[in-house]
Enzyme design. Structure first.
Site, PDB file in Angstrom:
ATOM      1  N   ASP A  43      -6.521   8.228  -6.187  1.00 45.21           N
ATOM      2  CA  ASP A  43      -7.969   8.359  -6.064  1.00 45.21           C
ATOM      3  C   ASP A  43      -8.366   9.389  -5.012  1.00 45.21           C
ATOM      4  O   ASP A  43      -7.513   9.916  -4.290  1.00 45.21           O
ATOM      5  CB  ASP A  43      -8.597   6.992  -5.728  1.00 45.21           C
ATOM      6  N   ASN A  50     -10.900  -6.955  -0.968  1.00 45.43           N
ATOM      7  CA  ASN A  50     -11.530  -7.606  -2.128  1.00 45.43           C
ATOM      8  C   ASN A  50     -10.631  -7.562  -3.363  1.00 45.43           C
ATOM      9  O   ASN A  50     -11.058  -7.864  -4.464  1.00 45.43           O
ATOM     10  CB  ASN A  50     -12.876  -6.936  -2.444  1.00 45.43           C
ATOM     11  N   HIS A  59      -9.168  -4.768  -4.615  1.00 42.71           N
ATOM     12  CA  HIS A  59      -9.171  -3.523  -5.397  1.00 42.71           C
ATOM     13  C   HIS A  59      -7.809  -2.833  -5.328  1.00 42.71           C
ATOM     14  O   HIS A  59      -7.077  -2.968  -4.348  1.00 42.71           O
ATOM     15  CB  HIS A  59     -10.316  -2.582  -4.991  1.00 42.71           C
ATOM     16  N   GLU A 116     -12.815  -1.139  -8.196  1.00 38.73           N
ATOM     17  CA  GLU A 116     -13.513  -2.230  -7.537  1.00 38.73           C
ATOM     18  C   GLU A 116     -13.729  -3.348  -8.557  1.00 38.73           C
ATOM     19  O   GLU A 116     -13.598  -3.125  -9.762  1.00 38.73           O
ATOM     20  CB  GLU A 116     -14.873  -1.725  -7.024  1.00 38.73           C
TER      21      GLU A 116
HETATM   22  C1  F6R Z   1      -6.057   4.447  -1.369  1.00 40.58           C
HETATM   23  C2  F6R Z   1      -6.368   3.345  -2.284  1.00 40.58           C
HETATM   24  C3  F6R Z   1      -6.932   2.070  -1.770  1.00 40.58           C
HETATM   25  C4  F6R Z   1      -6.160   1.510  -0.580  1.00 40.58           C
HETATM   26  C5  F6R Z   1      -6.762   0.189  -0.119  1.00 40.58           C
HETATM   27  C6  F6R Z   1      -6.057  -0.340   1.108  1.00 40.58           C
HETATM   28  O1  F6R Z   1      -5.525   5.526  -2.072  1.00 40.58           O
HETATM   29  O2  F6R Z   1      -6.186   3.497  -3.445  1.00 40.58           O
HETATM   30  O3  F6R Z   1      -6.915   1.110  -2.794  1.00 40.58           O
HETATM   31  O4  F6R Z   1      -4.830   1.324  -0.937  1.00 40.58           O
HETATM   32  O5  F6R Z   1      -8.109   0.351   0.161  1.00 40.58           O
HETATM   33  O6  F6R Z   1      -6.218   0.549   2.157  1.00 40.58           O
HETATM   34  P1  F6R Z   1      -5.436   0.356   3.532  1.00 40.58           P
HETATM   35  O7  F6R Z   1      -3.986   0.524   3.228  1.00 40.58           O
HETATM   36  O8  F6R Z   1      -5.948   1.444   4.419  1.00 40.58           O
HETATM   37  O9  F6R Z   1      -5.777  -1.006   4.014  1.00 40.58           O
END
Ligand code: F6R
Length: 242
Positions: free
Chosen positions: A67, A134, A136, A141
């Site tokens: 992403d 959450n 995701h 989301e």
């Molecule tokens: C980032 C992504 C997000 C993160 C998630 C956890 O490329 O796809 O889904 O993996 O938000 O983020 P951290 O590891 O910073 O807690």
């Protein structure tokens, strides 16, 4: 879906790097699906270290990131492109032409089309994902659809709040992103999720205690993947009822 509980974050990172390297050892031109954020930093550290020690070769590897925020240029310190340059691409020999990143400032329609064409023509051999508080994955989301391809998405207030730690202030966090969809995640040959930290305990507990696959809890799609492994450290595990 398999759960691996490690001693600590270091061990989780080592296990993830080993899994990625195993895939490359079996297939030199493997397609790696890659995340950003704090969770995979340790894995990138080990991949770079092993490359420097001649244990892994990225010269035929292809990568595709999950992403990107919209509106941030690759040079922006909080863009996922910049993160990847800092943590991996500038330090290993993956050819620039083998790297698929979303251009956060480009036309969303063009970015989406380019991603979907690549994902139609290629299967991700190993997809590493983090998890949002959450549930995701990528920036999928909580939503009503699981068949989504690459798409533009509005970030949930909870995600904006969680990611504010990377920015000067919460209002600087982009409100939208382009993300690989659930259909590509389902198609991947192997998916590995890394979770660490207290904030993720609730999501991991729900993932393993509840049998349902629910688009309102995106990570539950891992139950439908061919080969899914969830790697958590003992500290996180101890905060769950598992
Ligand atoms: C980032 C992504 C997000 C993160 C998630 C956890 O490329 O796809 O889904 O993996 O938000 O983020 P951290 O590891 O910073 O807690």
């Amino acid at each position: 879906m398999k759960l691996v509980v490690t001693e600590n974050y270091e061990e989780s990172s080592r296990i993830l790097a080993d899994m990625v390297e195993q895939v490359i050892a079996e297939k030199k031109d493997a397609v790696l699906g890659l995340p950003t954020g704090s969770s995979p930093v340790g894995m990138y550290h080990y991949l770079v270290q092993d490359y420097q020690e001649g244990k892994v070769d990225f010269s035929e590897v292809h990568t595709i990131n999950l992403d990107e925020y919209t509106g941030l240029e690759r040079e922006h310190v909080q863009s996922f492109g910049y993160f990847m340059d800092q943590h991996l691409f500038s330090k290993v020999n993956v050819p620039a032409e083998n790297i698929m990143l979303i251009d956060g400032t480009g036309s969303a329609a063009e970015q989406i089309d380019r991603y979907d064409r690549f994902l139609d023509d290629n299967t991700i051999d190993i997809l590493v994902v983090g998890i949002g508080n959450n549930g995701h994955i990528g920036f999928n989301e909580p939503d009503t659809v699981f068949h989504a391809q690459t798409h533009l998405t509005e970030l949930e207030p909870e995600t904006i709040k969680a990611n504010a730690r990377f920015f000067e202030k919460e209002s600087d966090v982009p409100r939208s992103a382009i993300t690989m969809g659930m259909s590509a995640i389902l198609k991947a040959r192997k998916v590995v999720l890394i979770a660490t930290g207290e904030a993720k305990a609730g999501a991991i507990e729900r993932l393993f205690m509840d049998d349902t696959i629910d688009p309102m809890f995106p990570c539950s799609i891992l139950k439908g993947c061919k080969d899914a492994v969830v790697v958590v450290d003992r500290d996180l595990y101890g905060r769950t009822k598992l």
